[in-house]
Write a protein that holds these residues in place. Structure first.
Motif, PDB file in Angstrom:
ATOM      1  N   ALA A  30     -14.279   2.929 -52.277  1.00 29.33           N
ATOM      2  CA  ALA A  30     -14.376   3.774 -53.478  1.00 29.33           C
ATOM      3  C   ALA A  30     -13.126   4.652 -53.558  1.00 29.33           C
ATOM      4  O   ALA A  30     -12.636   5.141 -52.536  1.00 29.33           O
ATOM      5  CB  ALA A  30     -15.633   4.624 -53.412  1.00 29.33           C
ATOM      6  N   GLY A  31     -12.585   4.818 -54.746  1.00 31.18           N
ATOM      7  CA  GLY A  31     -11.395   5.639 -54.911  1.00 31.18           C
ATOM      8  C   GLY A  31     -10.107   4.843 -54.775  1.00 31.18           C
ATOM      9  O   GLY A  31      -9.015   5.410 -54.903  1.00 31.18           O
ATOM     10  N   GLU A  32     -10.193   3.546 -54.514  1.00 32.27           N
ATOM     11  CA  GLU A  32      -8.995   2.706 -54.390  1.00 32.27           C
ATOM     12  C   GLU A  32      -8.223   2.723 -55.725  1.00 32.27           C
ATOM     13  O   GLU A  32      -8.771   2.333 -56.767  1.00 32.27           O
ATOM     14  CB  GLU A  32      -9.425   1.277 -54.021  1.00 32.27           C
ATOM     15  N   PRO A  33      -6.966   3.171 -55.710  1.00 33.40           N
ATOM     16  CA  PRO A  33      -6.217   3.306 -56.973  1.00 33.40           C
ATOM     17  C   PRO A  33      -6.044   1.995 -57.731  1.00 33.40           C
ATOM     18  O   PRO A  33      -5.917   2.011 -58.961  1.00 33.40           O
ATOM     19  CB  PRO A  33      -4.849   3.843 -56.520  1.00 33.40           C
ATOM     20  N   LEU A  34      -6.059   0.851 -57.037  1.00 31.67           N
ATOM     21  CA  LEU A  34      -5.889  -0.436 -57.741  1.00 31.67           C
ATOM     22  C   LEU A  34      -7.136  -0.832 -58.527  1.00 31.67           C
ATOM     23  O   LEU A  34      -7.106  -1.800 -59.283  1.00 31.67           O
ATOM     24  CB  LEU A  34      -5.582  -1.548 -56.732  1.00 31.67           C
TER      25      LEU A  34
END
Ligand SMILES: [Fe+2]
Length: 288
Positions: A30-34
Motif C-alpha cells: 500500500a502506498g506504492e507510488p507506481l
C-alpha cells in the motif's frame, strides 16, 4: 528500511495453501507510488492498445446529443474519472514498462522460496492491474495462471470455488478453454453459491487464487485498484496440456480421466499432447 512486500508470516500462510487452496495474505505494498491513479493513467498512455481492456462506462441518461463525445472517454480519462465513470480497466502485462517489470520481479522474487520447492521455477511472469469504479462486478470465470491479487485502494470481495469441482467447471469446459474454443467466463447457476468462499480484502491484503479456481468479484463502495501477480509452472502447463490431450481422446470416442490434482504431475498425457502437436505441425509444414 524494510521494503519487503510479504513478511515471513504471510509466506508461511502461502506455504500452507500453495498451490491448491485459496487463502488471504497480508502485504505491505500500500502506498506504492507506481500504483496510484495518476501513475496508472501514465502507464495506460504508454502501453500498447492490445494490452488494455476497458469499458468507458455509461453516459449520463440526460446527456444532450451534441455533448456525446465522438469516441467516448479514452482510457486515460476513464482512469482519472474512475470514481464517477461506472467503468473498469485492465492494464495487461505491465512488465512491458521497465519500472513495473522491476516491481513485479521484486515481489515475485520474494515468493520464490515458497513457490519453487512446490511447483518449480516461476515461468511466464506477468502482472495485471485492475482499476474499477465502485460496485463493479467481474463475472464468474477461471484463469490458467497461479495468481496473487494484492489490493491497493478500496475494497473488493472475491468469491472462490474449488478448481476440482466438476459440477461447476466440467471437463469439457476445461478442454475447450485450452483449445481456444471456450471463453474463460463460466456459466453461473444459483446452487453453486453455497460452495464458494468469499474473501473480503482491503488495502494491505491479498488473495492467493489457485490455477483454474472459478471466481467472481464485486468491488466495494469506493474505487478499487488491485495488482495481480501471476506465473505459470511446469505443473500448470502439464495440467493444461493433459486437458488438451483429453480433448483429442474424447474425439476418438473415449472418456478420459481428468488430470489429477497436485502433486500429481500429469506428465504422461502432457508429453503425449506435446508429441501430437509437434507431429501435427510437421505434417502441416510438409503439406505447405
Ligand atoms: Fe480472474
Amino acid at each position: 528500511m524494510d521494503r519487503r512486500v510479504f513478511r515471513d508470516s504471510a509466506k508461511a500462510v502461502l506455504a500452507e495453501a500453495y498451490p491448491c487452496r485459496s487463502c488471504k495474505l497480508a502485504h505491505a505494498l500500500a502506498g506504492e507510488p507506481l500504483l496510484t491513479l495518476g501513475a496508472l493513467a501514465e502507464l495506460a498512455a504508454v502501453l500498447p492498445a492490445d494490452s488494455i481492456e476497458y469499458n468507458p462506462g455509461a453516459l449520463p441518461i440526460g446527456i444532450a446529443p451534441e455533448d456525446i463525445p465522438a469516441s467516448g472517454l479514452g482510457v486515460v480519462e476513464t482512469i482519472r474519472n474512475i470514481r464517477e465513470s461506472g467503468s473498469w480497466v485492465v492494464l495487461k502485462r505491465i512488465e512491458q514498462s521497465g519500472a513495473y517489470a522491476a516491481l513485479l520481479e521484486r515481489i515475485l522474487g520474494e515468493l520464490a522460496e515458497v513457490v519453487t520447492p512446490r511447483t518449480g521455477e516461476m515461468m511466464r511472469r506477468e502482472g495485471f492491474i485492475f482499476i474499477s469504479s465502485p460496485d463493479a462486478v467481474t463475472p464468474f470465470h477461471f484463469d490458467p495462471e497461479h495468481n496473487i491479487l494484492l489490493q491497493l485502494t478500496g475494497t473488493k470481495t472475491m468469491t472462490i470455488f474449488p478448481a476440482d469441482d466438476e459440477a461447476i467447471s466440467p471437463p469439457g469446459v476445461h478442454e475447450a478453454f485450452h483449445m481456444g474454443e471456450h471463453h474463460r467466463n463460466l456459466q453461473w447457476r444459483e446452487p453453486f453459491a453455497e460452495r464458494g468462499t468469499a474473501f473480503a480484502i482491503g488495502p494491505g491484503e491479498a488473495i492467493h487464487v489457485p490455477v483454474k479456481s472459478p471466481h467472481w468479484v464485486r468491488v466495494g463502495p469506493d474505487p478499487s485498484i488491485s495488482l495481480s501477480i501471476t506465473w505459470r509452472s511446469r505443473w500448470s502447463y502439464a495440467e493444461a496440456d493433459a486437458r488438451a490431450f483429453n480433448r483429442a481422446l474424447r474425439k476418438f470416442g473415449l472418456t478420459p480421466r481428468s488430470p489429477r490434482p497436485f502433486p500429481a504431475r500429469n506428465l504422461g498425457k502432457a508429453l503425449a499432447w506435446r508429441a501430437l502437436s509437434r507431429a501435427r505441425t510437421a505434417l502441416r509444414s510438409k503439406s505447405d
